[in-house]
Scaffold this active site. Structure first.
Site, PDB file in Angstrom:
ATOM      1  N   ASP A  32       0.831  -1.213   0.000  1.00 22.67           N
ATOM      2  CA  ASP A  32       0.000   0.000   0.000  1.00 22.67           C
ATOM      3  C   ASP A  32       0.864   1.261   0.000  1.00 22.67           C
ATOM      4  O   ASP A  32       0.528   2.250  -0.656  1.00 22.67           O
ATOM      5  CB  ASP A  32      -0.916   0.007   1.234  1.00 22.67           C
ATOM      6  N   LEU A  82     -36.591  -8.902  -7.680  1.00 20.91           N
ATOM      7  CA  LEU A  82     -36.583 -10.339  -7.916  1.00 20.91           C
ATOM      8  C   LEU A  82     -37.745 -10.991  -7.182  1.00 20.91           C
ATOM      9  O   LEU A  82     -38.109 -10.570  -6.089  1.00 20.91           O
ATOM     10  CB  LEU A  82     -35.277 -10.951  -7.390  1.00 20.91           C
ATOM     11  N   LYS A 116     -26.746 -13.119  -2.394  1.00 25.44           N
ATOM     12  CA  LYS A 116     -27.572 -11.917  -2.550  1.00 25.44           C
ATOM     13  C   LYS A 116     -27.052 -10.874  -1.558  1.00 25.44           C
ATOM     14  O   LYS A 116     -27.298 -10.945  -0.365  1.00 25.44           O
ATOM     15  CB  LYS A 116     -29.038 -12.223  -2.292  1.00 25.44           C
ATOM     16  N   LYS A 315     -34.168 -16.687  -0.332  1.00 23.45           N
ATOM     17  CA  LYS A 315     -33.710 -15.971   0.860  1.00 23.45           C
ATOM     18  C   LYS A 315     -33.472 -16.938   2.021  1.00 23.45           C
ATOM     19  O   LYS A 315     -34.011 -18.055   2.033  1.00 23.45           O
ATOM     20  CB  LYS A 315     -34.776 -14.941   1.299  1.00 23.45           C
TER      21      LYS A 315
HETATM   22  C1  LIG Z   1     -31.761  -9.036 -12.039  1.00 20.36           C
HETATM   23  C2  LIG Z   1     -31.241  -8.799 -10.654  1.00 20.36           C
HETATM   24  C3  LIG Z   1     -31.931  -7.926  -9.789  1.00 20.36           C
HETATM   25  C4  LIG Z   1     -31.448  -7.725  -8.500  1.00 20.36           C
HETATM   26  C5  LIG Z   1     -30.285  -8.384  -8.081  1.00 20.36           C
HETATM   27  C6  LIG Z   1     -29.736  -8.209  -6.773  1.00 20.36           C
HETATM   28  C7  LIG Z   1     -28.577  -8.876  -6.418  1.00 20.36           C
HETATM   29  C8  LIG Z   1     -27.959  -8.706  -5.070  1.00 20.36           C
HETATM   30  N1  LIG Z   1     -28.597  -7.987  -4.142  1.00 20.36           N
HETATM   31  O1  LIG Z   1     -26.885  -9.231  -4.823  1.00 20.36           O
HETATM   32  C9  LIG Z   1     -27.931  -9.730  -7.327  1.00 20.36           C
HETATM   33  C10 LIG Z   1     -28.453  -9.921  -8.599  1.00 20.36           C
HETATM   34  O2  LIG Z   1     -27.872 -10.733  -9.496  1.00 20.36           O
HETATM   35  C11 LIG Z   1     -29.631  -9.248  -9.001  1.00 20.36           C
HETATM   36  N2  LIG Z   1     -30.123  -9.434 -10.266  1.00 20.36           N
END
Ligand SMILES: Cc1ccc2cc(C(N)=O)cc(O)c2n1
Length: 324
Positions: A32, A82, A116, A315
């Site tokens: 760094d 989604l 997610k 989820k």
């Molecule tokens: C089409 C779509 C919409 C929201 C999304 C949200 C995430 C997420 N929050 O990581 C990842 C995805 O591939 C997503 N893909």
């Protein structure tokens, strides 16, 4: 010896290369301190020759003065939410709906699987390889122009790392705050008698909604791309996974947990492995996102009103507020 222009160009290219190695490949080639030395060398040269400063120089991340407000931006392609699944049965029903709908059913059905990320969805535009605009998802149709704040996020390149950039490229992804930075931010807020944030997602949202980019610049925000929106002047790969790899190759960070799974059994294994890994990731996720990998099949399946038919967010069960 090099003239000033050549010195400045070489320093900019060197800094961009090291930013890519550090933020995208997680494989820094220099310590760094060496990066900081090069950065300050460029900063000094630009201060001596301000007429040579360009907006996409690695030194130009923090905007000058606070905004009075955020302009509204209408997304050319809506940013969709989604559909959710909360059990294996619901996920399997999602897969069955797809199998019933597809005219030709590939065996196996390949999914691109990812964590997610629990942050904020943003859209970032690059015109001829230069970052020109960024917006929040907003209601999916209209968001807020947060370009100046997005420019302060260190792992978002101000310029794509390619000699042959697309005329226009929209990168969509999630801005989030890792636990380590979140805890440090709240400790400092406590010490200064300022308000603390309830969780990293709120901290990321609050940091992106700052009218003063100098404040955003001091917040430990990270961006991970999850899809391509508008793309003009480039032939994109035919699968989602390859598009993510292509984004990485031009300098855009993509989450390291993304992987391909052939068939729903392997997808459910991925879901469980992410659930196991969750406490060790160092950032909040609230499930997984499972997408049909082939773009042609995505197109064939299309969208239901607001959400794509070809993707589902599976989820995790809601957790009592994590005592972090
Ligand atoms: C089409 C779509 C919409 C929201 C999304 C949200 C995430 C997420 N929050 O990581 C990842 C995805 O591939 C997503 N893909």
């Amino acid at each position: 010896i090099m003239d000033i222009n050549q010195q400045i160009k070489q320093l900019r290219d060197t800094l961009r290369y090291h930013e890519y190695q550090y933020h995208v490949l997680d494989d820094p080639k220099i310590p760094d301190a060496e990066y900081d030395r090069l950065f300050h060398q460029l900063k000094a040269l630009e201060q001596q020759h301000p007429e040579l400063i360009t907006a996409d120089s690695p030194t130009q991340r923090v905007g000058a003065k606070p905004l009075a407000g955020f302009a509204q931006i209408t997304h050319e392609l809506p940013m969709l939410s989604l559909d959710n699944a909360f059990s294996d049965e619901e996920f399997n029903a999602f897969v069955k709906r797809i199998q019933d709908r597809l005219i030709v059913l590939p065996q196996p059905l390949t999914f691109c699987c990812e964590p997610k990320l629990d942050g904020l969805a943003v859209s970032i535009f690059y015109v001829n390889g230069v970052l020109t605009q960024a917006a929040t998802r907003g209601d999916g149709t209209t968001g807020e122009d947060i370009t100046l704040n997005i420019r302060t996020i260190r792992n978002i390149p101000l310029q794509l790392l390619t000699d042959n950039p697309p005329a226009r490229l929209e990168v969509r992804g999630e801005v989030f705050m890792p636990h380590e930075g979140f805890n440090r931010l709240n400790e400092r807020a406590l010490e200064h008698g300022e308000k603390t944030f309830a969780n990293p997602r709120n901290a990321a949202a609050g940091s992106l909604r700052q009218l003063d980019p100098k404040i955003t610049s001091r917040r430990p925000l990270v961006f991970n791309a999850y899809s391509v929106g508008i793309a003009e002047g480039v032939e994109l790969p035919a699968t989602h996974y390859e598009r993510l790899q292509w984004l990485k190759s031009v300098g855009i960070p993509v989450n390291s947990e993304v992987q391909l799974c052939d068939g729903s059994e392997k997808v459910l294994e991925f879901y469980r492995s992410m659930q196991q890994k969750r406490p060790t990731l160092g950032y909040d996720i609230d499930g997984t996102v499972l997408k049909i990998n082939d773009i042609g099949l995505q197109r064939e399946l299309g969208f239901i009103s607001k959400a794509p038919r070809w993707a589902i967010a599976y989820k995790f069960p809601a957790q009592e507020e994590l005592t972090r």
